[in-house]
Design an enzyme around this catalytic site. Sequence first.
Site, PDB file in Angstrom:
ATOM      1  N   GLY A  36      33.842  43.750   4.474  1.00  0.00           N
ATOM      2  CA  GLY A  36      33.950  45.197   4.386  1.00  0.00           C
ATOM      3  C   GLY A  36      32.828  45.975   5.026  1.00  0.00           C
ATOM      4  O   GLY A  36      32.602  47.146   4.687  1.00  0.00           O
ATOM      5  N   ASN A 165      30.959  44.149  -2.841  1.00  0.00           N
ATOM      6  CA  ASN A 165      32.037  45.053  -2.439  1.00  0.00           C
ATOM      7  C   ASN A 165      33.385  44.618  -3.038  1.00  0.00           C
ATOM      8  O   ASN A 165      33.530  43.538  -3.595  1.00  0.00           O
ATOM      9  CB  ASN A 165      32.115  45.078  -0.911  1.00  0.00           C
ATOM     10  CG  ASN A 165      32.995  46.180  -0.382  1.00  0.00           C
ATOM     11  OD1 ASN A 165      33.168  47.213  -1.034  1.00  0.00           O
ATOM     12  ND2 ASN A 165      33.570  45.974   0.792  1.00  0.00           N
ATOM     13  N   GLY A 468      19.412  13.003  43.991  1.00  0.00           N
ATOM     14  CA  GLY A 468      20.788  12.679  44.367  1.00  0.00           C
ATOM     15  C   GLY A 468      21.401  11.752  43.346  1.00  0.00           C
ATOM     16  O   GLY A 468      20.740  11.264  42.422  1.00  0.00           O
ATOM     17  N   LEU A 469      22.685  11.495  43.487  1.00  0.00           N
ATOM     18  CA  LEU A 469      23.408  10.637  42.557  1.00  0.00           C
ATOM     19  C   LEU A 469      22.889   9.207  42.594  1.00  0.00           C
ATOM     20  O   LEU A 469      22.270   8.770  43.578  1.00  0.00           O
ATOM     21  CB  LEU A 469      24.901  10.639  42.903  1.00  0.00           C
ATOM     22  CG  LEU A 469      25.671  11.950  42.710  1.00  0.00           C
ATOM     23  CD1 LEU A 469      27.056  11.822  43.335  1.00  0.00           C
ATOM     24  CD2 LEU A 469      25.765  12.298  41.230  1.00  0.00           C
ATOM     25  N   SER A 475      16.157   5.551  46.650  1.00  0.00           N
ATOM     26  CA  SER A 475      15.072   4.558  46.612  1.00  0.00           C
ATOM     27  C   SER A 475      14.891   3.885  47.967  1.00  0.00           C
ATOM     28  O   SER A 475      13.755   3.642  48.412  1.00  0.00           O
ATOM     29  CB  SER A 475      15.355   3.519  45.532  1.00  0.00           C
ATOM     30  OG  SER A 475      15.354   4.111  44.245  1.00  0.00           O
ATOM     31  N   SER A 542      17.155  13.129  38.816  1.00  0.00           N
ATOM     32  CA  SER A 542      16.740  14.481  38.368  1.00  0.00           C
ATOM     33  C   SER A 542      17.928  15.449  38.430  1.00  0.00           C
ATOM     34  O   SER A 542      17.972  16.347  39.275  1.00  0.00           O
ATOM     35  CB  SER A 542      15.563  15.006  39.190  1.00  0.00           C
ATOM     36  OG  SER A 542      15.756  14.878  40.575  1.00  0.00           O
TER      37      SER A 542
END
Length: 639
Positions: A36, A165, A468-469, A475, A542
């Site tokens: 309310g 209320n 990167g993936l 590496s 990352s």
Amino acid sequence: MAHVSNLIAEDIEQYLKSHETKELLRFITCGSVDDGKSTLIGRLLYESKMLFEDQLSALEADSKKMGTQGENLDFALLVDGLAAEREQGITIDVAYRFFSTDQRKFIVADTPGHEQYTRNMVTGASTADVAILMVDSRRGILTQTRRHSYLVSLMGIRHIVVAINKMDLVDYSEATFRAIVEDYREFAGKIGLSHITFIPLSAYKGDNITTQSANMPWYHGTTLMGYLESVEIDAERMQRASFRLPVQWVNRPNLDFRGFAGTVASGIIRVGERIRTQPSGRESTVARIVTADGDLAQAVAGQAITLTLADEIDISRGDVISSIDGPASVADQFEATIVWMTDEAMLPGRRYLLKIGTCTVNAEIGHLKHKVNVNTLEQLAATRLELNEIGVCNLSLDKPIAFDPYKDNRETGGFILIDRMSNNTIAAGMLDFALRRASNIHMQHVDIDKSVRSAQKKQKACVLWLTGLSGSGKSTIANLVEKKLHALDKHTYLLDGDNVRHGLSKDLGFTEADRVENIRRIAEVAKLMIDAGLIVITAFISPFAAERRMARSLVEAEEFIEIHVDTPLNVAEERDPKGLYKKARRGELKNFTGIDSPYEAPEHPELRIDTTRCTPDQAADQVIRKLAEAGIIDVAMIE
């Protein structure tokens, strides 16, 4: 007629002047869905005669459309202005309304009751003097009642009205009222709420709103309006606190005037008083207090002023001018309580912008000590905060700030966290205290610095951040780059993802929080190696843009070269040299980037290598050329 017009004009002018001198009380209504809140505010507007005839007519027509029978009006329609709210019967946004009585002016924030919109409730509570916590007498104290009560206590609201209320729907039962009071008092004692007033009412019928209800002769307390007209306003209390002026703007219209503008957060300042500027700690004397309406002898909390000082002091936006006998504290590390307000989880180690008063700094959330179960107040171990969760954590800033604990001063102790990319507000927080190490740990000066170490090695230090993936070739390329740099007689070090996981980060897993911490550690190590004068090569997935930005921010702009080893997911998965994608597809490897954890590709890397168009050796040559372009190595070396 002219005489009548003059009288009307005089009446209007007197009416406006009377409003200028009235005190302003800010309050919020909060609680669970359908308790309310909007009806109560609509009733207050109606009872204070703040509605125009056309608004009343529209209200009557809308009430009939919504199915309200008889002479009763659906006062919630005055506040629930959004179409979505009317259709769903709930409040989504924070609706602010103004009304006035002979004693005071009021601004009320009608805050959402649904858990999904808890962040909106926090917004409404941030400036309130009083909280009206609505309780449906048929349902009693609910989870959201407790959540909002806890938030109210966190936000520093000192005065609470528990408005029980819909008493008309329980036959105005005193026993029902007493049972709810007893239940709430038990919970309130656990969170430190003490200034509580309980009022039984019916917002729909008007019981105990402005006049005592004949339906509840057993209640002898104040009406709601009587309470709002007499309760102490926070502004009065803040005038008794120590002086604080967060500097918003340095006003220098000409060579003869230099003032420091802002709104007084607390206390009183007078011409001739000594002040201290913070965080610098320099002192001076107030020469003038300048306003748009002329100079003042003194200024109080809430006034917008410009101070001029007797001495030339270097003061900037975000600094705080304090009283000499009660200055603010200064620190860069804190314990803080945070209310998380966005769908993306809070991850320790991630960097955000922190805005406190007029000051904006970089902030890193450190150790999350615990989150709070708002129902039981139990402190739960956690590594992250989700939407609407509340937790206690450590904060580290990139420079010291002036502050007060939030319990002492909401203006100089409350802050928000902002996403660095979207500029969205993602959390609200309260500074609890400065950590002891903030004043005990200092940077030690050394004479042999980065420039000396780099000069000794005859090279410029930098970090090559390959991202990167998994399976993209990071590496392999990083190893070839280091070999080529070694052949050029450069001093390097390669930080590889798998190798680091065997030592520095062997205690970390692959959850989002652990990934964030892993990159934080790598970035700090890379920073140390740059300080040693080395060319640092990193090869990490990352996956999150925020952590790559964090790594970049730790070093000089020209020292960070982001290299996106861009390999499509299907190509990386075909290579799968470690069999990781197959494990991830079988569900044996959780939180694997590209499968069930996202990879946020760089938008503007310094170098993008498309491994579908070149060999690893060609990719390494691209990196070497980029180093030459950046001035890290001599172009003659590669020609």
